[in-house]
Design a protein around this motif. Sequence first.
Motif, mmCIF file in Angstrom:
data_model
loop_
_atom_site.group_PDB
_atom_site.id
_atom_site.type_symbol
_atom_site.label_atom_id
_atom_site.label_comp_id
_atom_site.label_asym_id
_atom_site.label_seq_id
_atom_site.Cartn_x
_atom_site.Cartn_y
_atom_site.Cartn_z
ATOM 1 N N ALA A 20 -14.770 -36.318 -8.969
ATOM 2 C CA ALA A 20 -13.472 -35.721 -8.626
ATOM 3 C C ALA A 20 -12.658 -35.447 -9.896
ATOM 4 N N GLU A 21 -12.696 -36.405 -10.819
ATOM 5 C CA GLU A 21 -11.917 -36.259 -12.057
ATOM 6 C C GLU A 21 -12.389 -35.034 -12.860
ATOM 7 N N VAL A 22 -13.706 -34.901 -13.010
ATOM 8 C CA VAL A 22 -14.241 -33.777 -13.800
ATOM 9 C C VAL A 22 -13.993 -32.452 -13.069
ATOM 10 N N THR A 23 -14.125 -32.460 -11.741
ATOM 11 C CA THR A 23 -13.832 -31.249 -10.960
ATOM 12 C C THR A 23 -12.391 -30.810 -11.216
ATOM 13 N N GLN A 24 -11.475 -31.775 -11.179
ATOM 14 C CA GLN A 24 -10.052 -31.460 -11.410
ATOM 15 C C GLN A 24 -9.828 -30.934 -12.824
ATOM 16 N N GLN A 25 -10.533 -31.546 -13.792
ATOM 17 C CA GLN A 25 -10.390 -31.083 -15.191
ATOM 18 C C GLN A 25 -10.843 -29.625 -15.318
ATOM 19 N N LEU A 26 -11.967 -29.287 -14.672
ATOM 20 C CA LEU A 26 -12.484 -27.913 -14.762
ATOM 21 C C LEU A 26 -11.514 -26.936 -14.089
ATOM 22 N N LEU A 27 -10.937 -27.363 -12.956
ATOM 23 C CA LEU A 27 -9.939 -26.514 -12.284
ATOM 24 C C LEU A 27 -8.732 -26.311 -13.196
ATOM 25 N N ASN A 28 -8.285 -27.411 -13.814
ATOM 26 C CA ASN A 28 -7.122 -27.317 -14.706
ATOM 27 C C ASN A 28 -7.396 -26.390 -15.879
ATOM 28 N N ALA A 29 -8.676 -26.365 -16.293
ATOM 29 C CA ALA A 29 -9.049 -25.506 -17.436
ATOM 30 C C ALA A 29 -9.216 -24.052 -17.006
ATOM 31 N N GLY A 30 -9.038 -23.788 -15.703
ATOM 32 C CA GLY A 30 -9.048 -22.408 -15.222
ATOM 33 C C GLY A 30 -10.387 -21.933 -14.675
ATOM 34 N N MET A 31 -11.350 -22.856 -14.480
ATOM 35 C CA MET A 31 -12.650 -22.425 -13.945
ATOM 36 C C MET A 31 -12.509 -22.097 -12.453
ATOM 37 N N ALA A 32 -13.230 -21.053 -12.010
ATOM 38 C CA ALA A 32 -13.139 -20.640 -10.603
ATOM 39 C C ALA A 32 -13.765 -21.698 -9.690
ATOM 40 N N PRO A 33 -13.121 -22.010 -8.551
ATOM 41 C CA PRO A 33 -13.676 -23.022 -7.636
ATOM 42 C C PRO A 33 -15.097 -22.703 -7.168
ATOM 43 N N GLN A 34 -15.380 -21.402 -6.949
ATOM 44 C CA GLN A 34 -16.740 -21.006 -6.510
ATOM 45 C C GLN A 34 -17.781 -21.354 -7.570
ATOM 46 N N THR A 35 -17.399 -21.205 -8.851
ATOM 47 C CA THR A 35 -18.330 -21.510 -9.952
ATOM 48 C C THR A 35 -18.593 -23.012 -10.002
ATOM 49 N N ILE A 36 -17.522 -23.787 -9.871
ATOM 50 C CA ILE A 36 -17.678 -25.247 -9.907
ATOM 51 C C ILE A 36 -18.593 -25.688 -8.754
ATOM 52 N N LEU A 37 -18.370 -25.073 -7.579
ATOM 53 C CA LEU A 37 -19.149 -25.420 -6.390
ATOM 54 C C LEU A 37 -20.622 -25.043 -6.567
ATOM 55 N N ASN A 38 -20.860 -23.756 -6.871
ATOM 56 C CA ASN A 38 -22.247 -23.252 -6.881
ATOM 57 C C ASN A 38 -23.036 -23.713 -8.098
ATOM 58 N N ASP A 39 -22.400 -23.716 -9.275
ATOM 59 C CA ASP A 39 -23.166 -23.967 -10.499
ATOM 60 C C ASP A 39 -23.087 -25.417 -10.973
ATOM 61 N N GLY A 40 -22.245 -26.215 -10.325
ATOM 62 C CA GLY A 40 -22.149 -27.631 -10.686
ATOM 63 C C GLY A 40 -22.558 -28.529 -9.536
ATOM 64 N N LEU A 41 -21.716 -28.550 -8.504
ATOM 65 C CA LEU A 41 -21.901 -29.513 -7.405
ATOM 66 C C LEU A 41 -23.188 -29.253 -6.617
ATOM 67 N N ILE A 42 -23.408 -27.976 -6.238
ATOM 68 C CA ILE A 42 -24.582 -27.681 -5.403
ATOM 69 C C ILE A 42 -25.874 -27.820 -6.214
ATOM 70 N N VAL A 43 -25.807 -27.461 -7.497
ATOM 71 C CA VAL A 43 -26.989 -27.656 -8.364
ATOM 72 C C VAL A 43 -27.333 -29.154 -8.399
ATOM 73 N N GLY A 44 -26.314 -29.989 -8.591
ATOM 74 C CA GLY A 44 -26.532 -31.442 -8.644
ATOM 75 C C GLY A 44 -27.117 -31.959 -7.338
ATOM 76 N N MET A 45 -26.578 -31.456 -6.215
ATOM 77 C CA MET A 45 -27.060 -31.916 -4.910
ATOM 78 C C MET A 45 -28.505 -31.470 -4.680
ATOM 79 N N GLY A 46 -28.872 -30.309 -5.254
ATOM 80 C CA GLY A 46 -30.256 -29.830 -5.162
ATOM 81 C C GLY A 46 -31.216 -30.796 -5.845
ATOM 82 N N VAL A 47 -30.800 -31.308 -6.999
ATOM 83 C CA VAL A 47 -31.642 -32.268 -7.730
ATOM 84 C C VAL A 47 -31.757 -33.564 -6.917
ATOM 85 N N VAL A 48 -30.634 -33.968 -6.322
ATOM 86 C CA VAL A 48 -30.646 -35.173 -5.481
ATOM 87 C C VAL A 48 -31.665 -34.997 -4.342
ATOM 88 N N GLY A 49 -31.647 -33.816 -3.717
ATOM 89 C CA GLY A 49 -32.570 -33.539 -2.610
ATOM 90 C C GLY A 49 -34.020 -33.623 -3.060
#
Length: 213
Positions: A20-49
């Motif tokens: 959550a902290e890093v997500t907030q930092q990326l948002l604060n830095a102006g990164m698009a929410p879709q980018t954070i979702l698709n290229d960070g969170l979902i990529v990570g969840m894919g590896v978990v799977g």
Amino acid sequence: MSELEHLAQLMEEGNAATVAEVTQQLLNAGMAPQTILNDGLIVGMGVVGEKMRTGEMYLPEVLQSATAMHAALKLLKPLLARDGVKPLGKIVMGTVKGDVHDIGKNLVGILLQGAGFEIVDLGVNVSPAKFIETIEQQKPALLALSAMLTTTMLNMKTTIEAINNAGLRSKVKIIVGGAPVSEKFAGEIGADAYARDAVKAVGKVKELLAVAA
Ligand code: B1M
């Protein structure tokens, strides 16, 4: 390592507070929410799977990653969804009986809400009877069914059959999705549409309800 690769790795580690902290930092830095979702969170969840499949990660750890995903989605939701606009139509959604996976369904709901639809989310492990009761009460234009297991996708069929038997099939459009579901399966069970991911789901729903894209 890029910031998004770092976020994907944190998803694997499953520390909700740090994700959550890093997500907030990326948002604060102006990164698009879709980018954070698709290229960070979902990529990570894919590896978990993948690690879950090969036995490198066990359920308690996967659950921690899911909790971390929920924490990050909470931050992204207000940015992906819009409130306060006149709804384009009401949608009832849920993960079918026997299935507790909700991250994909939640994403579909968030993006549909963002596109202007009103969402009634019944959560997970939803029985055909509960779907029918809600269709009767809420009179939605569309029903969105999610399933993540090859076993539970069969409950989509059971649900649609029950809706048919209750005489409600002509009153509601039905879209299905989730990792094991395919276009072919959707056709076989009598759904109106299938979508591979949340973005495609929004397009398909707009098509089904004849809402301008
Ligand atoms: Co589960 N699990 N899990 N799991 N889990 C999978 C699905 C699995 C593929 C992992 C693996 O083995 N590689 C595998 C299924 C195998 C199969 O059936 N073919 C599996 C298994 C086996 C199980 C258990 C049976 C494990 C066990 O107990 N031995 C068990 C079942 C519990 C149950 O439901 N009864 C189980 C449990 C769990 C947790 C509880 C630990 C947890 C879920 C927590 C939660 O959701 N709150 C979990 C997780 C996290 C996963 C993985 C790792 C990640 C799922 C996820 O959230 N992905 C998953 C592996 C994987 O998918 N790679 C796995 C991220 C999400 C954004 O993607 O959900 O695919 P997804 O959603 C996408 C699309 O599918 C689509 O759009 C979304 C976003 O774009 N979509 C729709 C989804 N719904 C849609 C609806 C639509 C349209 C599109 O229209 C209506």
